[in-house]
Design a protein around this motif. Sequence first.
Motif, short mmCIF file in Angstrom:
data_model
loop_
_atom_site.label_atom_id
_atom_site.label_comp_id
_atom_site.label_asym_id
_atom_site.label_seq_id
_atom_site.Cartn_x
_atom_site.Cartn_y
_atom_site.Cartn_z
N THR A 417 -1.46 3.55 6.60
CA THR A 417 -0.43 3.66 7.63
C THR A 417 -0.49 2.48 8.59
O THR A 417 0.54 1.87 8.92
CB THR A 417 -0.61 4.97 8.44
N TRP A 420 1.02 -0.46 6.65
CA TRP A 420 2.48 -0.36 6.55
C TRP A 420 3.13 -0.67 7.89
O TRP A 420 4.10 -1.43 7.96
CB TRP A 420 2.89 1.04 6.10
N ASN A 421 2.58 -0.09 8.94
CA ASN A 421 3.18 -0.29 10.27
C ASN A 421 3.10 -1.75 10.70
O ASN A 421 3.90 -2.19 11.52
CB ASN A 421 2.50 0.62 11.30
N ILE A 424 2.65 -4.81 6.15
CA ILE A 424 1.91 -5.27 4.97
C ILE A 424 2.21 -4.36 3.78
O ILE A 424 2.34 -3.14 3.91
CB ILE A 424 0.40 -5.30 5.28
N LYS A 425 2.37 -4.98 2.61
CA LYS A 425 2.68 -4.22 1.41
C LYS A 425 1.39 -3.62 0.86
O LYS A 425 0.50 -4.36 0.41
CB LYS A 425 3.33 -5.14 0.37
N LYS B 74 9.58 -2.08 -1.07
CA LYS B 74 8.56 -3.00 -1.61
C LYS B 74 7.24 -2.87 -0.87
O LYS B 74 6.17 -3.01 -1.46
CB LYS B 74 9.06 -4.44 -1.53
N ARG B 75 7.32 -2.63 0.44
CA ARG B 75 6.10 -2.45 1.23
C ARG B 75 5.32 -1.26 0.69
O ARG B 75 4.10 -1.21 0.78
CB ARG B 75 6.50 -2.22 2.69
N HIS B 76 6.03 -0.29 0.13
CA HIS B 76 5.37 0.89 -0.42
C HIS B 76 5.10 0.75 -1.91
O HIS B 76 4.82 1.72 -2.59
CB HIS B 76 6.19 2.15 -0.10
N LYS B 182 7.77 9.36 5.13
CA LYS B 182 7.32 8.17 5.87
C LYS B 182 8.33 7.03 5.68
O LYS B 182 8.68 6.31 6.63
CB LYS B 182 5.94 7.76 5.37
N GLU B 186 10.50 5.06 8.45
CA GLU B 186 10.42 3.60 8.63
C GLU B 186 11.81 2.97 8.59
O GLU B 186 12.15 2.13 9.42
CB GLU B 186 9.55 2.98 7.53
N LEU B 300 -1.08 12.02 9.73
CA LEU B 300 -1.81 10.78 9.42
C LEU B 300 -0.83 9.60 9.31
O LEU B 300 -1.16 8.48 9.65
CB LEU B 300 -2.59 10.93 8.11
N PHE B 301 0.37 9.87 8.81
CA PHE B 301 1.39 8.82 8.68
C PHE B 301 2.11 8.56 10.01
O PHE B 301 2.98 7.69 10.07
CB PHE B 301 2.43 9.21 7.61
N GLN B 302 1.77 9.32 11.03
CA GLN B 302 2.34 9.14 12.38
C GLN B 302 3.87 9.32 12.43
O GLN B 302 4.57 8.55 13.08
CB GLN B 302 1.97 7.76 12.94
#
Lengths: 506, 506
Positions: A417, A420-421, A424-425, B74-76, B182, B186, B300-302
Amino acid sequence: MLHTVDTLNTQDTSGPCLSIDEEVAKLLELKAQLGGDDGKHQFVLKTAKGTRDYNPKQMAIREKVFNTIIGCFKRHGAETIDTPVFELKETLTGKYGEDSKLIYDLKDQGGELLSLRYDLTVPFARYLAMNKITNIKRYHIAKVYRRDNPAMTRGRYREFYQCDFDIAGQYDAMIPDAECLKIVHEILSELDLGDFRIKVNDRRILDGMFAVCGVPDEKFRTICSTVDKLDKMAWEDVKKEMVNEKGLSEEAADQIGEYVSMQGGRDLAERLLQDPKMSQSKQACAGLSDIKLLFSYLELFQVTDKVVFDLSLARGLDYYTGIIYEAVLTQQGAPAEESVSVGSVAGGGRYDGLVGMFDPKGRKVPCVGVSIGIERIFSIMEQKAEASAEKVRTTEVQVMVASAQKNLLEERLKLVTELWNAGIKAEVMYKKNPKLLSQLQHCEESGIPLVAILGEQELKDGVVKLRVVATREEVRSIHSAHIMFVLSHTDTQICLDSNETLKVCM
Amino acid sequence: MLHTVDTLNTQDTSGPCLSIDEEVAKLLELKAQLGGDDGKHQFVLKTAKGTRDYNPKQMAIREKVFNTIIGCFKRHGAETIDTPVFELKETLTGKYGEDSKLIYDLKDQGGELLSLRYDLTVPFARYLAMNKITNIKRYHIAKVYRRDNPAMTRGRYREFYQCDFDIAGQYDAMIPDAECLKIVHEILSELDLGDFRIKVNDRRILDGMFAVCGVPDEKFRTICSTVDKLDKMAWEDVKKEMVNEKGLSEEAADQIGEYVSMQGGRDLAERLLQDPKMSQSKQACAGLSDIKLLFSYLELFQVTDKVVFDLSLARGLDYYTGIIYEAVLTQQGAPAEESVSVGSVAGGGRYDGLVGMFDPKGRKVPCVGVSIGIERIFSIMEQKAEASAEKVRTTEVQVMVASAQKNLLEERLKLVTELWNAGIKAEVMYKKNPKLLSQLQHCEESGIPLVAILGEQELKDGVVKLRVVATREEVRSIHSAHIMFVLSHTDTQICLDSNETLKVCM
């Protein structure tokens, strides 16, 4: 532009008739419906004839090719538009001559009669007329549809992409036309597909030539489409078709034969302007003067090395009114005179009358454009990728968040997390307790360069272990903020120097 | 995913019947065919009903939105695939229930029977089964087609984009599901569309709830689709439909009414697990436990700030088997309890059975995914762009090559070639002798920041005059190599400092 990239289209198609493939498919379907042992209905698990899926690897290659092409279009200041995949049927009617039988119609389910677009040029002309636009430089990359006989190994599909660049507007002669050729030159050079040639001719030169060779007016179009076959057939066969099938006199055919064997540059245009026969045609002279002017601009654009004035280039379509061109890849290694065309990869020309066909008052908007035939280019790029040792990555993941011990899912999710925030991939495995080995294996398979490994000790110390997948080097302790700093300053290239310090290698 | 973004779809459509609009269009067409004063055939110059062109400005906005969405996917770590725009008709058969009537069929022109894709989920499932893929994380951005009653002002079209992200594979519960939420969080945050809420529910909780409230098994689906209308209709009307139209007992309806008014978070799931009635359903308990687990991952992923467990969320589609969700924009400024839904912009859920419908042996591949409803987002972004003082640029041209005097076409073409060859985005007017004013005007209109001006004196001195369009500042003499240096180190931000030196402002 109806820059048909494969001029064989109308020759070997079976048209709307059922092909053997389709008959087989129907029989298989019937068999499937009769059911297997369990009596259940079985699907025919396939895509429609002449179409294909793109898998992630193919998409990665496709993205690269598109980026090159779009980059070039943008460098030349083009805007982009999009139009619907289907048009009113009558919008397409009367634009494609014989090829109209290859248009996909939608079923009449009540309401308007619709057809899938056959190219991007007719929708472009409809768009200009509908919005009363008199000048624009636009590109359009989208799929078009033709109920043609597919030859997928040769890159011919029923659904395929066209990448069109067109310049509409009343401008001084040959400047936009020359820019279209410059664009083809840039794209084919940048894609690095091997040697290529761009053939150029002019519809007015062809018509003038037919006139002075004694072709009756009403036979211009049909003789033109026979000339169009010269890159696939020997002259002798083309002549036979002209004389035996189309009823042209042998004398006229021979005279045409002499002209269509001519190739050259600006000098050829000059010579033909002095040619006692050709110079009798005003039309031909206008075309030849424009070819001369075109070459002078091409010299300034530094692209004359690949451009040939070729009187055999015809291009089948009715709506071209001036310059026409086609780019072919030539087989590498072969001596120039033997170099065989491995197929057309771009084509286009000037069509000054098409927009007027849509305007209620017939107002004309001169246009010139080019279409990049992307499917054949994909095939070549795919083969190159297969042959190359380098693996094609299908994701851009920079770091995998892994754990060496059990019960660390929460910590992995927290760290990913954070990443990602920070933009960053990053990836994490969707398992509570994945094995370290399977996490590392995933990195190797998909080319992820770094793993951030969490363990009990690291968590106690408030640090993360960072491992370079390729070299298996590790930095034992690093703060997650450090990972983020490193990763936000690079895409994938990371290595360790001799002091076990993380280094970004560019 | 059949993440239908507008749940009104099945309510107010006239289906395959002719609407008044279409009747009018037909009459207009007939009138046009009868001809105007000149007796010529007149085209109906329009796009097909429910579709639209995108002009360059709209495309610039679309590109920006897509870049944000693709960046997130892509980040994921998602790969991408593409499938044909049409599928075998039978591939789509039996997947969409009542909505099947909205599928566009192609005309039977011989060969296979084809339909335009209705969503990207069914083609995805077909792709997985056909290629025997058991796990993949993929995104797919493409157009889908529905013969729905268009409401274009509300962003509902017959051709529209879907942006789908799906995770297929056998994984531990709720981890991929949480990542989908998430991702929605985003994307909606990054697009800056104002406040939003993500409603979450579970198909098993709905079914369990219906069971314990005394809804007969055979009425689950139809009652579910009535519940689905709760975001558009008041409870009283929903209840009326249940009792009067669907024949449910008033008592059962009232019990449902109590549950579907509940909203909360993890705590609500815990409370319902203790609920004497709800806890009688095993199905409901399984769903409630998963909601609890989901919320622990969302923490956890906020992203729990925007996620609400909402028992009224139903989503019409048959194939969801577990968690379902939908994101809605909430009007800004209004107090929370009054905040009105301005429409759903994303939706999705878990569908563990769909791939098995295509597999000859019925092998299941569990899937969960989300679809971003891009058309409504476009509408909002377009409105924002209209309202903003900042002009949307439709090209990325960095420099215009212009001349102040006549007869400098050659020199302009030479310089622009140098710039193109150096990778710089440059334009030149397609006129032999354009006026300086019209060249500068073009720059102002299309936001080109710099003009390189050629004149007799500059050519003699071997230099170019460079002018900043916005400030009209000029550097009198600069070598073309210098222009290239400056331009290759920046995108658009260029200014002059007090010493008339060119400066790159970042």
